[in-house]
Design an enzyme around this catalytic site. Structure first.
Site, short mmCIF file in Angstrom:
data_model
loop_
_atom_site.label_atom_id
_atom_site.label_comp_id
_atom_site.label_asym_id
_atom_site.label_seq_id
_atom_site.Cartn_x
_atom_site.Cartn_y
_atom_site.Cartn_z
N HIS A 155 1.04 -1.06 0.07
CA HIS A 155 -0.12 -0.16 0.15
C HIS A 155 0.98 1.29 0.01
O HIS A 155 0.95 2.10 1.09
CB HIS A 155 -0.79 -0.07 1.21
N GLU A 271 -0.75 1.38 -5.30
CA GLU A 271 -0.66 0.19 -4.50
C GLU A 271 -0.79 -0.92 -5.33
O GLU A 271 -1.78 -1.42 -5.65
CB GLU A 271 -1.82 0.35 -3.57
C1 BG6 Z 1 -7.03 2.28 0.00
C2 BG6 Z 1 -8.56 1.95 -0.35
O1 BG6 Z 1 -6.28 1.26 -0.39
O2 BG6 Z 1 -6.73 2.37 1.36
C3 BG6 Z 1 -9.37 2.89 0.31
O3 BG6 Z 1 -8.63 1.69 -1.70
C4 BG6 Z 1 -8.99 3.37 1.73
O4 BG6 Z 1 -10.79 2.92 0.09
C5 BG6 Z 1 -7.34 3.55 2.11
O5 BG6 Z 1 -9.64 4.28 2.24
C6 BG6 Z 1 -6.86 3.69 3.08
O6 BG6 Z 1 -7.20 2.54 4.14
P1 BG6 Z 1 -6.78 2.57 5.63
O7 BG6 Z 1 -7.63 1.32 6.11
O8 BG6 Z 1 -5.52 2.78 5.72
O9 BG6 Z 1 -7.55 3.95 6.19
#
Ligand code: BG6
Length: 296
Positions: A155, A271
């Site tokens: 991510h 990501e």
């Molecule tokens: C992304 C998702 O990968 O991560 C989004 O597609 C999400 O929908 C974002 O808001 C952040 O997620 P988190 O759980 O780290 O707040």
């Protein structure tokens, strides 16, 4: 030394990478020329009370939260990993972190990991750096008695220089022409044309192309470019890598406790992920997922 003291490894060129044991979470990659490629929120929690907002969170076994009994994006980013081999001084510098999922206690929201055998595996993260390049490799060894399905992503939060994330000429993602786009906000699906992806609103989209198993994009991060490549295999057979592009924009940023109201100008998440039609990992077999980020 506390269990979450970050580890920094350096390369003979002067580049360096920093990893927190909590989540085996990379929070910084500084190239030999001193350029930081990763964004970390100034409000990120670095004490193990919450997944770190920024850097490279590791996502597994699910993207989002299709199974509500597991946390959003899984549990790797919420567990302490053990440090393994570390090598500095050679052509590249590298280190390893690993997590045996049988030791994981917070896999499920209700803490019921003890009864879980679905993801009985060892995950090893290898981090390798050169002067201008960061490679991350996750290896999933099924050490249990049954096969399991999974999704996984790096991510990656890329830092956008000069607060220019919303400037379409200085910040965009190219290389995904012909990919099928799925807009998670509007529900729309379409095939992407030649124009690069820009941040002109809340962006939360998945791009996939089963005929292109290896992902290769160029991200303009505020005038300076980054190449991001990724590939994956399950039991030695290549499996396609999709990619999520995400920027929370104004309203969503306001609702995030570990992200200031203005920081959506400073980042874009690109990501790479193994998300669709993923073969199960049979018992005794493994999957490998690699991301390479290069400063251009
Ligand atoms: C992304 C998702 O990968 O991560 C989004 O597609 C999400 O929908 C974002 O808001 C952040 O997620 P988190 O759980 O780290 O707040």
């Amino acid at each position: 030394m506390s269990q979450n003291d970050p580890v920094t490894i350096t390369h003979k060129s002067g580049s360096s990478v920093t990893i927190y044991p909590y989540g085996a979470h990379i929070t910084s990659f500084k190239t030999a020329s001193g350029r930081e490629l990763l964004f970390v929120s100034s409000s990120a929690k670095l004490d193990g009370s919450k997944a770190i907002r920024g850097g490279i969170p590791l996502v597994f076994p699910q993207f989002g939260q299709p199974d509500k009994s597991y946390p959003q994006h899984g549990f790797l980013r919420r567990n302490y990993w053990k440090a393994g081999l570390k090598e500095e001084g050679g052509d590249s510098s590298s280190c390893e972190f690993y997590l045996d999922l049988k030791d994981v206690e917070t896999a499920r929201g209700d803490g019921q990991w003890g009864k879980e055998t679905k993801y009985d595996c060892r995950i090893t993260l290898t981090v390798k750096i050169l002067a201008e390049e960061l490679t991350t490799i996750m290896k999933f060894d099924n050490t249990g008695a049954v096969p399991f399905d999974f999704q996984t992503l790096f991510h990656t939060y890329l830092k956008v220089a000069g607060g220019k994330a919303l400037d379409p000429t200085s910040c965009n993602v190219s290389g995904l022409e012909g990919y099928k786009a799925e807009d998670k906000i509007t529900g729309e699906e379409y095939v992407l044309g030649e124009s690069p992806i820009i941040i002109d609103r809340e962006v939360d989209r998945i791009y996939q192309n089963s005929s292109k198993p290896i992902l290769s994009v160029v991200v303009n991060t505020g005038g300076q470019k980054v190449s991001l490549k990724a590939k994956a295999s399950v039991d030695g057979k290549e499996t396609p890598v999709s990619v999520v592009v995400w920027n929370p924009h104004i309203e969503k940023a306001k609702g995030m406790s570990d992200f200031t109201d203005e920081q959506y100008h400073d980042m874009v998440c690109v990501e790479p992920g193994v998300l669709y039609d993923v073969p199960s990992i049979e018992n005794g077999k493994s999957a490998v997922f690699e991301q390479v980020i290069t400063a251009l």
